[in-house]
Design a protein around this motif. Structure first.
Motif, short mmCIF file in Angstrom:
data_model
loop_
_atom_site.label_atom_id
_atom_site.label_comp_id
_atom_site.label_asym_id
_atom_site.label_seq_id
_atom_site.Cartn_x
_atom_site.Cartn_y
_atom_site.Cartn_z
N ALA A 255 8.36 84.52 135.35
CA ALA A 255 8.55 83.34 136.19
C ALA A 255 8.84 83.74 137.63
O ALA A 255 9.36 84.82 137.89
N CYS A 256 8.46 82.88 138.56
CA CYS A 256 8.83 83.14 139.93
C CYS A 256 8.69 81.89 140.78
O CYS A 256 7.95 80.97 140.44
N ALA A 257 9.42 81.87 141.88
CA ALA A 257 9.40 80.72 142.78
C ALA A 257 9.20 81.20 144.20
O ALA A 257 9.67 82.28 144.58
N PHE A 258 8.45 80.44 144.96
CA PHE A 258 8.22 80.81 146.37
C PHE A 258 7.72 79.59 147.11
O PHE A 258 7.45 78.54 146.51
N GLN B 117 -4.82 68.56 139.98
CA GLN B 117 -4.69 69.74 139.13
C GLN B 117 -3.26 70.26 139.14
O GLN B 117 -2.77 70.75 138.12
N LEU B 118 -2.62 70.13 140.28
CA LEU B 118 -1.24 70.57 140.38
C LEU B 118 -0.36 69.70 139.46
O LEU B 118 0.49 70.22 138.73
N THR B 119 -0.57 68.40 139.49
CA THR B 119 0.21 67.52 138.59
C THR B 119 -0.12 67.86 137.16
O THR B 119 0.77 67.88 136.30
N GLU B 120 -1.38 68.13 136.89
CA GLU B 120 -1.80 68.52 135.55
C GLU B 120 -0.98 69.73 135.08
O GLU B 120 -0.40 69.71 133.99
N VAL C 120 1.80 70.14 132.01
CA VAL C 120 1.75 71.18 130.97
C VAL C 120 3.01 72.05 130.99
O VAL C 120 3.29 72.79 130.05
N GLY C 121 3.74 71.99 132.12
CA GLY C 121 4.98 72.74 132.19
C GLY C 121 4.87 74.12 132.80
O GLY C 121 5.79 74.93 132.75
N LEU C 122 3.69 74.43 133.39
CA LEU C 122 3.52 75.75 133.98
C LEU C 122 4.01 75.81 135.42
O LEU C 122 4.31 76.88 135.94
N VAL C 123 4.03 74.65 136.06
CA VAL C 123 4.38 74.63 137.48
C VAL C 123 5.41 73.54 137.75
O VAL C 123 5.37 72.47 137.15
N GLU C 124 6.34 73.85 138.65
CA GLU C 124 7.20 72.80 139.19
C GLU C 124 7.08 72.84 140.70
O GLU C 124 6.88 73.90 141.29
N VAL D 93 7.10 75.98 145.25
CA VAL D 93 6.56 75.92 143.90
C VAL D 93 7.34 76.89 143.02
O VAL D 93 7.90 77.87 143.49
N CYS D 94 7.34 76.59 141.75
CA CYS D 94 8.04 77.43 140.78
C CYS D 94 7.13 77.60 139.58
O CYS D 94 6.77 76.63 138.92
N LEU D 95 6.70 78.83 139.35
CA LEU D 95 5.79 79.10 138.23
C LEU D 95 6.62 79.61 137.06
O LEU D 95 7.36 80.59 137.19
N SER D 96 6.49 78.95 135.93
CA SER D 96 7.32 79.34 134.80
C SER D 96 6.75 80.53 134.04
O SER D 96 7.47 81.27 133.40
#
Lengths: 242, 242
Positions: free
Chosen positions: A177-180, A203-206, A210-214, A221-224
């Motif tokens: 995971a990481c955020a930037f 696509q971002l909302t998509e 799915v829970g991959l991105v916040e 952004v925060c990638l899980s």
DNA sequence: CGATCAATTGACTTAGCTCAAAGCATGTGG
DNA sequence: CCACATGCTTTGAGCTAAGTCAATTGATCG
């Protein structure tokens, strides 16, 4: 307006010097290279106007920038060729086809060299020349790989690929995971991937669903799970982003 | 099977030698380079299997080939990275991401060099090294330009662009009319542009209807106005094809 | 706190993909 | 030399992903 930095110049140059291959012990080469380069500070959305007469090599000492093709008349479609961040060495060729500009996404510090003279000097130090060559062969290979992949990828795959690429380059993260913060707008992202802002957003909302991105605000952004994104993007292993 | 040419080797080598920068007068460098390269003749659809351990530089002395990404398991989607013709110098990096192969479209003659040793020797002759660098910087620039353009182009524009590119590279023609034979199949064209064979075919008929293209048999094409095609492709001026 | 511009979401259209069938080249065997 | 078989290519009929147009929401800055 873009100002030639005199006081801050030192630190840019030092950053550049540190990026040179160290083993050579050819300190004078580094000195000579620094002598022909100049430091430039660009504020957000300022441009490095290309010299029509000679190619340039630009070292990004800090900040982030986009390389845009500014196709003559049209103001509408700002084709984004690539994003560049601290540590990148970019070749900005003089107008052969169209009109390329380096535009600052955030405040950024550049070291600008006339390509010809840079190579003349580098020629005296084969290690430097070879290092530049190795970098560009690698960059070419990656660019081609990406080019082909892009042609075959869906919008979602492109966005996933983009995010993975940014995670690598902005956060040095290739898995987990990481955020930037993304320094570029949705429009820039779309223009760089051949998508519209609406599709980027969708696509971002998509991916959010799915829970991959916040996301938070416009840029954070925060990638899980970067690895999962990479898989989704269809990356079979690991080419660093363009 | 691919055979190491011993008798025909001379002419391949000579072709390579002729491609080196001549001004230097560094004949010995050319000799040393030739000493580490070997000539290879591939028949149609034969492959140059990549050495997993080292990068290679390949000079195409004659014929035409495609560089394909062979993504592990899948046999279906043969991603075509690029087409290469006589005179091209290609860097085939060892498997970093995926598995790249050079496949002959027609019978073709190659000169294969181990990249490391090639560069070691070229390092002794800065002019050669610089020439290789200049080529690859140019290639990178073109590749990026094309990559971005592709993302934004319609099927028809891609086909037009492809045809213009082939006219330049196969017939040395950048304007007016010209005729030549395409060495690759519709599938290869589609795979290289991110289109299906059906779409390639349809767009070709479309261009035929408009009067810009005529075809004869599977491979022969005749372009009535290359400049018009270039305009249709949205080329603002003249980047040579990837 | 409001003005402004970026981002999101929705409804609709369209370019290009998929599936399917028919036409042509090229090559092989009689 | 011709007939046939195979595989490439063309053409057709729906379908889907992404683009376009339009309205709303949300963020950022004076």
């Amino acid at each position: 307006m873009a100002t030639i930095s005199t006081f801050f110049g030192h630190e840019c140059m030092e950053a550049f010097r540190a990026a040179l291959p160290i083993g050579t012990g050819a300190q004078p080469t580094a000195d000579r290279l620094c002598a022909i380069g100049y430091c430039l500070h660009l504020a957000r959305s300022e441009e490095l106007v290309p010299d029509p007469h000679e190619d340039r090599l630009v070292y990004v000492a800090g900040g982030s920038a986009k390389l845009v093709a500014h196709p003559g008349s049209e103001a509408g479609s700002g084709q984004v060729l690539a994003f560049h961040f601290a540590g990148d060495m970019i070749s900005v060729l003089r107008q052969i086809d169209g009109d390329f500009r380096l535009v600052a996404l955030t405040d950024c510090d550049l070291v600008v060299f006339p390509a010809e003279r840079f190579l003349d000097i580098a020629q005296g130090d084969p290690a430097v020349l070879r290092s530049v060559l190795a970098r560009s062969l690698q960059a070419l290979h990656r660019s081609r790989t990406r080019m082909m992949q892009m042609g075959h990828k869906s919008a979602q795959q492109r966005i996933a690929d983009f995010l993975v690429s940014m995670a690598e380059r902005l956060a040095g993260c290739t898995t987990g995971a990481c955020a930037f913060a993304l320094p570029m707008s949705r429009r820039d992202i779309g223009d760089s991937l051949g998508l519209t802002i609406e599709t980027v957003s969708r696509q971002l909302t998509e991916l959010r669903v799915v829970g991959l991105v916040e996301t938070e605000g416009r840029s954070k952004v925060c990638l899980s799970d970067v690895a999962a994104l990479a898989r989704l993007a269809g990356r079979h292993s690991r080419p660093a982003g363009a």
